[in-house]
Design an enzyme around this catalytic site. Structure first.
Site, PDB file in Angstrom:
ATOM      1  N   GLN A 271      11.775  41.591 -73.329  1.00 51.96           N
ATOM      2  CA  GLN A 271      13.047  41.025 -72.863  1.00 51.96           C
ATOM      3  C   GLN A 271      12.808  39.603 -72.366  1.00 51.96           C
ATOM      4  O   GLN A 271      13.743  38.908 -72.001  1.00 51.96           O
ATOM      5  CB  GLN A 271      13.615  41.871 -71.713  1.00 51.96           C
ATOM      6  CG  GLN A 271      13.931  43.301 -72.112  1.00 51.96           C
ATOM      7  CD  GLN A 271      14.150  44.168 -70.877  1.00 51.96           C
ATOM      8  OE1 GLN A 271      15.248  44.245 -70.334  1.00 51.96           O
ATOM      9  NE2 GLN A 271      13.106  44.824 -70.415  1.00 51.96           N
TER      10      GLN A 271
ATOM     11  N   HIS B  81      15.752  39.012 -76.165  1.00 51.87           N
ATOM     12  CA  HIS B  81      16.630  38.063 -75.478  1.00 51.87           C
ATOM     13  C   HIS B  81      16.372  36.610 -75.877  1.00 51.87           C
ATOM     14  O   HIS B  81      16.775  35.688 -75.151  1.00 51.87           O
ATOM     15  CB  HIS B  81      16.516  38.250 -73.959  1.00 51.87           C
ATOM     16  CG  HIS B  81      17.053  39.593 -73.508  1.00 51.87           C
ATOM     17  ND1 HIS B  81      16.765  40.155 -72.287  1.00 51.87           N
ATOM     18  CD2 HIS B  81      17.863  40.481 -74.146  1.00 51.87           C
ATOM     19  CE1 HIS B  81      17.380  41.340 -72.195  1.00 51.87           C
ATOM     20  NE2 HIS B  81      18.036  41.560 -73.306  1.00 51.87           N
TER      21      HIS B  81
ATOM     22  N   CYS C 193      22.152  24.882 -82.273  1.00 52.09           N
ATOM     23  CA  CYS C 193      23.303  23.977 -82.267  1.00 52.09           C
ATOM     24  C   CYS C 193      24.598  24.789 -82.206  1.00 52.09           C
ATOM     25  O   CYS C 193      24.792  25.714 -82.991  1.00 52.09           O
ATOM     26  CB  CYS C 193      23.293  23.094 -83.509  1.00 52.09           C
ATOM     27  SG  CYS C 193      24.685  21.969 -83.541  1.00 52.09           S
TER      28      CYS C 193
ATOM     29  N   CYS D  95      26.530  23.297 -85.803  1.00 55.85           N
ATOM     30  CA  CYS D  95      26.116  23.609 -87.179  1.00 55.85           C
ATOM     31  C   CYS D  95      25.250  24.861 -87.253  1.00 55.85           C
ATOM     32  O   CYS D  95      24.911  25.309 -88.355  1.00 55.85           O
ATOM     33  CB  CYS D  95      25.372  22.428 -87.796  1.00 55.85           C
ATOM     34  SG  CYS D  95      23.711  22.186 -87.123  1.00 55.85           S
TER      35      CYS D  95
ATOM     36  N   SER E 226      13.107  46.388 -64.751  1.00 56.91           N
ATOM     37  CA  SER E 226      13.914  47.243 -63.879  1.00 56.91           C
ATOM     38  C   SER E 226      14.709  48.241 -64.710  1.00 56.91           C
ATOM     39  O   SER E 226      15.295  49.170 -64.169  1.00 56.91           O
ATOM     40  CB  SER E 226      14.850  46.384 -63.017  1.00 56.91           C
ATOM     41  OG  SER E 226      15.649  45.578 -63.856  1.00 56.91           O
TER      42      SER E 226
ATOM     43  N   GLU F 105       7.192  48.992 -58.523  1.00 55.26           N
ATOM     44  CA  GLU F 105       8.142  49.799 -57.738  1.00 55.26           C
ATOM     45  C   GLU F 105       8.775  50.879 -58.609  1.00 55.26           C
ATOM     46  O   GLU F 105       8.828  50.727 -59.824  1.00 55.26           O
ATOM     47  CB  GLU F 105       9.265  48.899 -57.224  1.00 55.26           C
ATOM     48  CG  GLU F 105       8.837  48.051 -56.051  1.00 55.26           C
ATOM     49  CD  GLU F 105       9.853  46.963 -55.736  1.00 55.26           C
ATOM     50  OE1 GLU F 105      11.060  47.201 -55.950  1.00 55.26           O
ATOM     51  OE2 GLU F 105       9.417  45.906 -55.286  1.00 55.26           O
TER      52      GLU F 105
END
Ligand code: OAD
Length: 222
Positions: free
Chosen positions: A84, A102, A110, A113, A172, A198
């Site tokens: 990601q 991502h 652009c 174009c 996460s 975590e």
């Protein structure tokens, strides 16, 4: 084997994550910086933020976690890295094939174009940057509400569905559709192993949740 990484794998390289302590979304509102609407409203503001992030990322180097994933790619005959992250540290570490769900902060596109090109200038000489055709350039990343690059989710699902082990590192697991790869892999029969400092949205659903920094745990997995 397939691996899904998130911002946490680059945390030990000094790049801030999005959520949690020190996360970018604690200080900034995503809808003001990471949506097509925000860009249409104020391209300069959005580009200033991306320019700042590019400067921070340019100073960073891959860490032991990134390097361990290169070793896994070398050792495992069927290996797919899905990320990601837009920071390019997996490329710098040396992974060959990377599904960048991502996009890539080191590419521009652009808005006129549709041209798409690499750009590593830091800082940007002119904000906002433009295309050779004169059109306004945008960062080559996926913003909230936008579809992922053509066909990439299918390719990621194919890899997740075929994997015996699905490793989830430093995410996460709350941003979709990327996070959907985790139940997808599990339902297809993969053993899902999570590495995170975590507990996350998916920790209770995985086969093995390893708690600790990716830069320490990934080299140990080798
Ligand atoms: P988050 O910031 O949401 O989550 C980062 C995760 O990394 C958290 O669960 C942390 O606990 C964990 N973490 C932090 N340091 C770590 C370390 N050293 N080792 C292992 N884990 C660590 O980042 P993502 O899940 O990647 O989207 O966020 C997903 C998407 O949301 C991003 O790609 C971005 C963001 O908005 C777009 O840009 C479209």
């Amino acid at each position: 084997m397939a691996v899904l990484t998130g911002a946490g794998i680059s945390a030990e390289s000094g790049i801030p994550t999005f959520r949690g302590a020190g996360g970018l979304w604690k200080e900034h509102k995503p809808e003001e910086l990471a949506t097509a609407e925000a860009f249409a409203r104020d391209p300069r503001l959005v580009w200033e933020w991306y320019n700042w992030r590019r400067e921070a990322i340019a100073k960073a180097a891959p860490n032991a976690g990134h390097r361990a994933l290169v070793q896994l790619e070398i050792r495992k005959p069927r290996f797919t890295l899905i990320t990601q992250n837009v920071d390019g540290l997996h490329d710098l570490a040396g992974n060959g094939k990377i599904l960048k769900l991502h996009g890539d902060i080191w590419r521009m596109r652009c808005t006129s174009c549709g041209a798409n090109w690499p750009n590593r200038r830091v800082p940007l000489p002119k904000i906002p940057p433009h295309c050779a055709c004169g059109g306004l350039a945008r960062p080559g990343v996926v913003w909230f509400g936008e579809p992922l690059p053509d066909g990439m989710m299918k390719e990621a699902e194919h890899a997740a569905g075929a994997a015996q082990v699905f490793l989830v590192v430093g995410t996460s697991a709350v941003v979709y559709p990327a996070a959907s790869l985790i139940p997808y892999a599990r339902h297809a029969g993969a053993k899902v192993v999570e590495i995170n400092t975590e507990p996350t949205a998916v920790s209770a659903t995985v086969d093995c949740a390893l708690q600790g920094p990716a830069g320490e745990l990934l080299p140990k997995l080798l």
